[in-house]
Design an enzyme around this catalytic site. Structure first.
Site, PDB file in Angstrom:
ATOM      1  CG  ASP A  64     -13.149  -6.136   2.238  1.00  0.00           C
ATOM      2  OD1 ASP A  64     -13.193  -5.988   1.001  1.00  0.00           O
ATOM      3  OD2 ASP A  64     -14.027  -6.718   2.895  1.00  0.00           O
ATOM      4  CG  HIS A  99     -14.742   0.533  -3.758  1.00  0.00           C
ATOM      5  ND1 HIS A  99     -15.735   0.723  -4.690  1.00  0.00           N
ATOM      6  CD2 HIS A  99     -15.196  -0.421  -2.916  1.00  0.00           C
ATOM      7  CE1 HIS A  99     -16.754  -0.080  -4.417  1.00  0.00           C
ATOM      8  NE2 HIS A  99     -16.454  -0.787  -3.343  1.00  0.00           N
TER       9      HIS A  99
HETATM   10  C1  SDX Z   1     -14.906  -5.123  -2.148  1.00  0.00           C
HETATM   11  O1  SDX Z   1     -17.562  -3.309  -5.781  1.00  0.00           O
HETATM   12  C2  SDX Z   1     -17.899  -3.469  -4.577  1.00  0.00           C
HETATM   13  O2  SDX Z   1     -18.836  -2.893  -4.142  1.00  0.00           O
HETATM   14  C3  SDX Z   1     -17.030  -4.421  -3.797  1.00  0.00           C
HETATM   15  C4  SDX Z   1     -17.240  -4.275  -2.307  1.00  0.00           C
HETATM   16  C5  SDX Z   1     -18.615  -4.750  -1.907  1.00  0.00           C
HETATM   17  O3  SDX Z   1     -19.144  -4.260  -0.911  1.00  0.00           O
HETATM   18  O4  SDX Z   1     -19.118  -5.711  -2.585  1.00  0.00           O
HETATM   19  O5  SDX Z   1     -17.076  -2.912  -1.922  1.00  0.00           O
HETATM   20  C6  SDX Z   1     -16.242  -5.136  -1.530  1.00  0.00           C
HETATM   21  O6  SDX Z   1     -14.613  -5.986  -2.952  1.00  0.00           O
HETATM   22  C7  SDX Z   1     -13.966  -3.988  -1.803  1.00  0.00           C
HETATM   23  C8  SDX Z   1     -12.610  -4.095  -2.590  1.00  0.00           C
HETATM   24  C9  SDX Z   1     -11.755  -5.162  -1.858  1.00  0.00           C
HETATM   25  N1  SDX Z   1     -10.499  -5.372  -2.573  1.00  0.00           N
HETATM   26  C10 SDX Z   1      -9.330  -4.977  -2.068  1.00  0.00           C
HETATM   27  O7  SDX Z   1      -9.224  -4.298  -1.051  1.00  0.00           O
HETATM   28  C11 SDX Z   1      -8.121  -5.459  -2.856  1.00  0.00           C
HETATM   29  C12 SDX Z   1      -7.151  -4.299  -3.068  1.00  0.00           C
HETATM   30  N2  SDX Z   1      -7.776  -3.324  -3.949  1.00  0.00           N
HETATM   31  C13 SDX Z   1      -7.416  -3.378  -5.374  1.00  0.00           C
HETATM   32  O8  SDX Z   1      -7.274  -4.701  -5.846  1.00  0.00           O
HETATM   33  C14 SDX Z   1      -8.299  -2.454  -6.207  1.00  0.00           C
HETATM   34  O9  SDX Z   1      -8.376  -1.257  -5.537  1.00  0.00           O
HETATM   35  C15 SDX Z   1      -9.702  -2.884  -6.577  1.00  0.00           C
HETATM   36  C16 SDX Z   1      -9.734  -4.215  -7.210  1.00  0.00           C
HETATM   37  C17 SDX Z   1     -10.559  -2.885  -5.382  1.00  0.00           C
HETATM   38  C18 SDX Z   1     -10.265  -1.838  -7.561  1.00  0.00           C
HETATM   39  O10 SDX Z   1      -9.493  -1.954  -8.675  1.00  0.00           O
HETATM   40  P1  SDX Z   1      -9.798  -1.113 -10.009  1.00  0.00           P
HETATM   41  O11 SDX Z   1     -10.995  -0.242  -9.865  1.00  0.00           O
HETATM   42  O12 SDX Z   1      -9.794  -2.096 -11.147  1.00  0.00           O
HETATM   43  O13 SDX Z   1      -8.566  -0.167 -10.038  1.00  0.00           O
HETATM   44  P2  SDX Z   1      -7.160  -0.560 -10.603  1.00  0.00           P
HETATM   45  O14 SDX Z   1      -6.759  -1.925 -10.110  1.00  0.00           O
HETATM   46  O15 SDX Z   1      -7.187  -0.335 -12.071  1.00  0.00           O
HETATM   47  O16 SDX Z   1      -6.186   0.501  -9.894  1.00  0.00           O
HETATM   48  C19 SDX Z   1      -6.082   1.840 -10.394  1.00  0.00           C
HETATM   49  C20 SDX Z   1      -4.716   2.338  -9.903  1.00  0.00           C
HETATM   50  C21 SDX Z   1      -3.563   1.392 -10.282  1.00  0.00           C
HETATM   51  O17 SDX Z   1      -2.379   2.151 -10.285  1.00  0.00           O
HETATM   52  P3  SDX Z   1      -1.767   2.712 -11.693  1.00  0.00           P
HETATM   53  O18 SDX Z   1      -1.872   1.575 -12.714  1.00  0.00           O
HETATM   54  O19 SDX Z   1      -2.644   3.908 -12.055  1.00  0.00           O
HETATM   55  O20 SDX Z   1      -0.329   3.060 -11.349  1.00  0.00           O
HETATM   56  O21 SDX Z   1      -4.729   2.361  -8.456  1.00  0.00           O
HETATM   57  C22 SDX Z   1      -3.738   1.445  -7.973  1.00  0.00           C
HETATM   58  C23 SDX Z   1      -3.467   0.458  -9.089  1.00  0.00           C
HETATM   59  O22 SDX Z   1      -2.175  -0.110  -8.950  1.00  0.00           O
HETATM   60  N3  SDX Z   1      -4.321   0.743  -6.814  1.00  0.00           N
HETATM   61  C24 SDX Z   1      -3.676   0.482  -5.685  1.00  0.00           C
HETATM   62  C25 SDX Z   1      -4.603  -0.171  -4.866  1.00  0.00           C
HETATM   63  N4  SDX Z   1      -5.763  -0.293  -5.520  1.00  0.00           N
HETATM   64  C26 SDX Z   1      -5.581   0.276  -6.734  1.00  0.00           C
HETATM   65  N5  SDX Z   1      -2.410   0.748  -5.292  1.00  0.00           N
HETATM   66  C27 SDX Z   1      -2.077   0.331  -4.033  1.00  0.00           C
HETATM   67  N6  SDX Z   1      -2.930  -0.322  -3.178  1.00  0.00           N
HETATM   68  C28 SDX Z   1      -4.184  -0.582  -3.581  1.00  0.00           C
HETATM   69  N7  SDX Z   1      -5.015  -1.233  -2.757  1.00  0.00           N
END
Ligand code: SDX
Length: 379
Positions: free
Chosen positions: A316, A260
């Site tokens: 989710d 998140h």
């Molecule tokens: C919702 O904002 C809100 O409030 C949204 C929400 C709402 O109520 O409206 O809460 C609803 O959208 C929840 C999020 C749903 N999305 C997912 O579950 C999809 C999977 N999650 C990721 O895509 C990610 O965690 C995000 C998009 C949610 C957040 O991404 P960020 O803040 O841009 O973080 P990032 O992608 O830059 O990740 C930081 C690090 C990375 O690793 P490194 O580059 O440091 O090696 O964390 C890792 C990412 O690869 N990472 C994950 C991960 N999420 C982030 N690694 C494995 N599994 C994951 N799910």
């Protein structure tokens, strides 16, 4: 030199009184009420009233609000006709986005941004979203839509419209909790989108249509669909360990429903949803999907890659299992997210209008400069 905040990480762009997300402590409140209290005691209708009218309703106000929603609970024939012509394999969120846009075509007050007109349109949007969702779920199967029962709660009415069967109290309670937890979440991508559109003095239907476009992506509202599809790919609790080792650790696959932008601890909504999902699974006598989700969560919680980056289950994760147990197919799940979030979106549109300032950030130009013109024949 300006610092570019990619993805607007950590950038505060407005003030709101609708909800507060404390990402460090893992708390969420709507107008000062903790979601733990609201999910334990309130109906979704009470929470929608709280968001729209800034306080909890008394019994008379709640009855009037329910009557206001009921007055909007219709499915006009022209919507059924247009749905019957849509390709049956269209993504349901594309259908919902289109139907909300068409609602604006038929609403003569669409461009009246006065508070009175906006409130009535807000009621219509809250009432129409479950009706459209259930109707498309049936029409895409060649079934006739089931008309809304105005005497049921929004959660009960949706479940009945979706299957034609009267839902059990446990099913109604589970969906009521889910809808409350989805109702608002400060400036998430789809809500921010609705505020940008409202800030140009465009109409509420344009703002909500845009919000639905933002919600569709698997990084946001499309995540519950992707999460359930991930659980279905895993198939059985016995496969969780190999999925984690081979796919997540080995191939770097993201765990959908995890991570998140704001929460740096477990999403408080996930804590509540895990409890209700397990309870519903046990009441239905089938913990298969819950066991897969819990098994995968336990592996991630024990893995330094996740704990060091503070990546935990978000709203989710368990909600995808809860919705699946309520008979909702994965690609309909983002629409049930929208049913709950509609109250938050319309609240933020109204709030944006209160002290509006056109939302217009800047970009840092990093392209080339002072290039010399060359005629076409000389290129
Ligand atoms: C919702 O904002 C809100 O409030 C949204 C929400 C709402 O109520 O409206 O809460 C609803 O959208 C929840 C999020 C749903 N999305 C997912 O579950 C999809 C999977 N999650 C990721 O895509 C990610 O965690 C995000 C998009 C949610 C957040 O991404 P960020 O803040 O841009 O973080 P990032 O992608 O830059 O990740 C930081 C690090 C990375 O690793 P490194 O580059 O440091 O090696 O964390 C890792 C990412 O690869 N990472 C994950 C991960 N999420 C982030 N690694 C494995 N599994 C994951 N799910």
């Amino acid at each position: 030199m300006h610092e570019v905040a990619k993805g607007l990480v950590g950038v505060i762009v407005t003030e709101t009184t609708a909800s507060m997300v404390d990402g460090s402590a893992g708390h969420l409140t709507y107008r000062g009420y903790a979601i733990e209290d609201l999910t334990a005691h309130a109906s979704y209708e009470e929470v929608a009233y709280l968001l729209l009218h800034q306080r909890l309703p008394n019994r008379r106000e709640l009855t009037e609000f329910q009557e206001g929603l009921a007055a909007e609970m219709t499915l006009e024939p022209y919507f059924v006709e247009v749905m019957q012509r849509f390709p049956k394999n269209s993504h349901p969120l594309t259908i919902l986005r289109t139907l909300i846009s068409i609602t604006g075509v038929y609403d003569a007050t669409a461009n009246d941004n006065s508070l009175e007109a906006e409130l009535r349109k807000a009621y219509r949007l809250i009432a129409y979203t479950p009706i459209f969702t259930a109707a498309w779920a049936r029409i895409r199967q060649g079934l006739a839509p089931i008309p809304p029962d105005k005497h049921l709660s929004l959660a009960a009415s949706f479940l009945h419209m979706h299957t034609g069967v009267n839902p059990t109290p446990a099913e109604i309670a589970a969906l009521n909790v889910y809808l409350i937890l989805m109702a608002d979440h400060s400036l998430n991508p789809s809500t921010f989108t609705s505020r940008v559109v409202a800030s140009t003095d465009s109409d509420i239907y344009s703002a909500i249509t845009a919000a639905l476009g933002a919600l569709k992506g698997p990084k946001h509202g499309g995540a519950n669909e992707a999460t359930m599809e991930m659980f279905m790919e895993i198939g059985n609790p016995e496969n969780v360990s190999s999925f984690f080792t081979e796919q997540v650790k080995g191939n770097g696959r993201k765990i959908m429903g995890f991570g998140h932008r704001v929460y740096r601890t477990t999403d408080p909504r996930s804590v509540i949803l895990r409890h209700h999902t397990e309870a519903l699974a046990k009441s239905l006598g089938n913990t298969h999907w819950f066991d897969i989700a819990a098994g995968l969560e336990n592996l991630a919680l024990a893995d330094p890659y996740f704990t060091e980056r503070r990546i935990y289950a978000n709203v989710d994760y368990y909600s995808s299992v809860l919705l699946y147990m309520l008979g909702i197919e994965p690609n309909l799940m983002p629409l049930v997210f929208a049913i709950g979030r509609m109250a938050g979106w319309v609240t933020h549109v109204l709030e944006q209008r209160l002290e509006n300032r056109l939302i217009h950030p800047e970009a840092l130009y990093i392209g080339e400069n002072d290039r010399i013109w060359v005629n076409l024949e000389d290129r």
